[in-house]
Design a protein around this motif. Structure first.
Motif, short mmCIF file in Angstrom:
data_model
loop_
_atom_site.label_atom_id
_atom_site.label_comp_id
_atom_site.label_asym_id
_atom_site.label_seq_id
_atom_site.Cartn_x
_atom_site.Cartn_y
_atom_site.Cartn_z
N THR A 11 -11.04 5.47 -6.20
CA THR A 11 -11.02 4.27 -4.98
C THR A 11 -9.89 3.99 -4.78
OG1 THR A 11 -11.93 3.48 -7.11
CG2 THR A 11 -11.20 1.97 -5.94
N THR A 12 -8.61 4.40 -4.86
CA THR A 12 -7.56 4.49 -3.67
C THR A 12 -7.24 5.24 -2.83
OG1 THR A 12 -6.11 4.09 -5.89
CG2 THR A 12 -5.03 5.14 -3.80
N ARG A 13 -7.78 6.48 -2.74
CA ARG A 13 -8.61 6.89 -1.08
C ARG A 13 -9.42 6.11 -0.56
NH1 ARG A 13 -8.52 11.05 -5.26
NH2 ARG A 13 -10.85 11.64 -5.13
N LEU A 14 -10.41 5.55 -1.16
CA LEU A 14 -11.25 4.46 -0.20
C LEU A 14 -10.81 3.69 0.44
CD1 LEU A 14 -14.16 3.77 0.67
CD2 LEU A 14 -15.23 2.95 -1.59
N VAL A 15 -9.91 2.77 -0.61
CA VAL A 15 -8.90 1.27 0.08
C VAL A 15 -8.31 1.86 1.32
CG1 VAL A 15 -6.98 0.10 -0.50
CG2 VAL A 15 -9.37 0.25 -1.91
N THR A 16 -7.94 3.31 0.88
CA THR A 16 -6.96 3.98 2.21
C THR A 16 -7.82 4.30 3.64
OG1 THR A 16 -5.33 4.96 0.74
CG2 THR A 16 -5.04 5.72 2.69
N ARG A 17 -9.17 4.56 3.14
CA ARG A 17 -9.60 4.45 4.38
C ARG A 17 -9.79 3.51 5.17
NH1 ARG A 17 -12.43 8.71 1.11
NH2 ARG A 17 -14.30 7.04 1.06
N LEU A 18 -10.29 2.96 4.11
CA LEU A 18 -10.49 0.89 4.77
C LEU A 18 -10.05 0.65 5.26
CD1 LEU A 18 -13.16 0.08 1.90
CD2 LEU A 18 -14.08 1.06 4.37
N GLU A 19 -8.82 0.93 4.91
CA GLU A 19 -7.44 0.31 5.55
C GLU A 19 -7.24 0.44 7.09
OE1 GLU A 19 -3.00 -1.37 3.68
OE2 GLU A 19 -3.19 0.64 2.86
N ASP A 20 -7.17 1.72 7.26
CA ASP A 20 -7.34 2.14 7.69
C ASP A 20 -8.13 2.37 8.95
OD1 ASP A 20 -4.54 4.05 6.81
OD2 ASP A 20 -5.96 6.11 6.59
N ARG A 21 -9.00 1.81 8.85
CA ARG A 21 -9.54 1.40 9.40
C ARG A 21 -10.03 -0.56 10.19
NH1 ARG A 21 -16.22 3.02 7.79
NH2 ARG A 21 -16.74 1.33 9.01
N GLY A 22 -9.52 -0.78 9.63
CA GLY A 22 -8.61 -2.34 9.93
C GLY A 22 -9.53 -2.99 9.44
N LEU A 23 -10.39 -2.80 7.61
CA LEU A 23 -10.62 -3.75 7.22
C LEU A 23 -10.45 -3.94 5.63
CD1 LEU A 23 -14.28 -1.04 7.23
CD2 LEU A 23 -13.53 -3.06 9.48
N LEU A 24 -9.25 -3.67 5.38
CA LEU A 24 -8.65 -3.88 4.07
C LEU A 24 -7.40 -4.12 4.67
CD1 LEU A 24 -10.43 -1.38 1.31
CD2 LEU A 24 -10.26 -4.12 2.10
N ALA A 25 -6.33 -5.18 3.50
CA ALA A 25 -4.86 -5.40 4.16
C ALA A 25 -4.51 -5.31 3.38
CB ALA A 25 -4.75 -6.44 4.87
N ARG A 26 -3.53 -4.21 2.04
CA ARG A 26 -2.65 -4.44 1.04
C ARG A 26 -1.35 -5.24 1.37
NH1 ARG A 26 -3.25 1.85 -1.39
NH2 ARG A 26 -4.59 2.19 0.17
N TYR A 27 -0.75 -6.06 -0.03
CA TYR A 27 0.63 -7.17 0.19
C TYR A 27 0.57 -6.89 -0.64
CZ TYR A 27 -2.27 -11.14 -1.22
OH TYR A 27 -3.35 -11.65 -2.08
N LEU A 28 1.89 -6.69 -1.06
CA LEU A 28 2.78 -7.16 -2.54
C LEU A 28 2.35 -8.33 -3.33
CD1 LEU A 28 6.55 -6.19 -1.85
CD2 LEU A 28 4.85 -4.51 -2.83
N CYS A 29 1.68 -8.50 -4.60
CA CYS A 29 1.66 -9.65 -5.13
C CYS A 29 3.10 -10.53 -5.09
CB CYS A 29 1.62 -9.15 -6.83
SG CYS A 29 1.50 -10.82 -8.09
N PRO A 30 2.98 -12.33 -4.43
CA PRO A 30 4.12 -12.86 -4.59
C PRO A 30 4.75 -13.48 -5.70
CG PRO A 30 1.77 -14.09 -4.36
CD PRO A 30 1.22 -12.99 -4.54
N THR A 31 4.27 -12.81 -6.89
CA THR A 31 4.98 -13.64 -8.57
C THR A 31 5.41 -12.33 -9.00
OG1 THR A 31 2.70 -13.23 -9.90
CG2 THR A 31 4.06 -15.24 -9.05
N ASP A 32 4.66 -10.55 -8.78
CA ASP A 32 4.66 -9.61 -9.38
C ASP A 32 5.38 -8.64 -8.34
OD1 ASP A 32 5.98 -7.06 -10.44
OD2 ASP A 32 3.79 -7.15 -12.06
N ARG A 33 6.50 -8.10 -7.43
CA ARG A 33 6.97 -7.46 -6.69
C ARG A 33 6.41 -6.51 -6.81
NH1 ARG A 33 7.00 -10.04 -1.97
NH2 ARG A 33 8.71 -8.85 -0.93
#
Length: 162
Positions: free
Chosen positions: A77-99
């Motif tokens: 799943t992590t690899r799949l997320v990375t592939r889709l993030e590289d294609r600009g389809l997903l974005a990761r960000y830090l949780c605002p309440t738990d860094r």
């Protein structure tokens, strides 16, 4: 019970029929999504799952929950997320309440692609079910799929903190 037990044989045959139905449906959807949108069935599923998140309490999924929902290991799943993030389809960000926490959201481009791909996915699913319904061994399973009206939620792992 022994290996020749009729109950075990019937159970094994039922499992084989279910596996066959799943394989046929997934292959049909995969071909349609790839041809029309350059998406795999897993990529579509991941975009769909992540698009249902919300900002309310419990609205963001942890990677294990995402993995369970798309029926992949956490590392896959992590690899799949990375592939889709590289294609600009997903974005990761830090949780605002738990860094330490990292969330993944579908980008605007991902939402657009998902909206374009949804009718293709739905039509391919319908076609695959209609084709399978013609097979007497698969028809009862098709009826079960068609009668299911509530989405299946991933079952939490017992004894493993989420």
């Amino acid at each position: 019970m022994t290996a020749a037990d009729p109950a075990l044989t019937a159970l094994a045959q039922g499992w084989c029929a279910l596996s066959l139905l799943h394989g046929r449906i997934e292959a049909h959807i995969e071909r349609a999504l790839q041809a029309e949108h350059g998406l795999s069935a897993r990529e579509y599923s991941l975009l769909d799952v992540l698009s249902r998140q919300h900002d309310g309490e419990g609205g963001h999924l942890q990677m294990k929950q995402v993995a369970d929902a798309v029926v992949l290991s956490q590392s896959a799943t992590t690899r799949l997320v990375t592939r889709l993030e590289d294609r600009g389809l997903l974005a990761r960000y830090l949780c605002p309440t738990d860094r330490r926490g990292i969330y993944t959201n579908v980008s605007d481009a991902g939402l657009t692609l998902l909206a374009e791909a949804r009718p293709t996915n739905d039509a391919a699913l319908r076609e695959a079910l209609d084709d399978a319904a013609e097979n007497p061994d698969l028809a009862p399973l098709v009826r079960v799929v068609e009668s299911a009206s509530t989405p299946v939620q991933p079952v939490p792992s017992v004894g493993v903190p989420s």
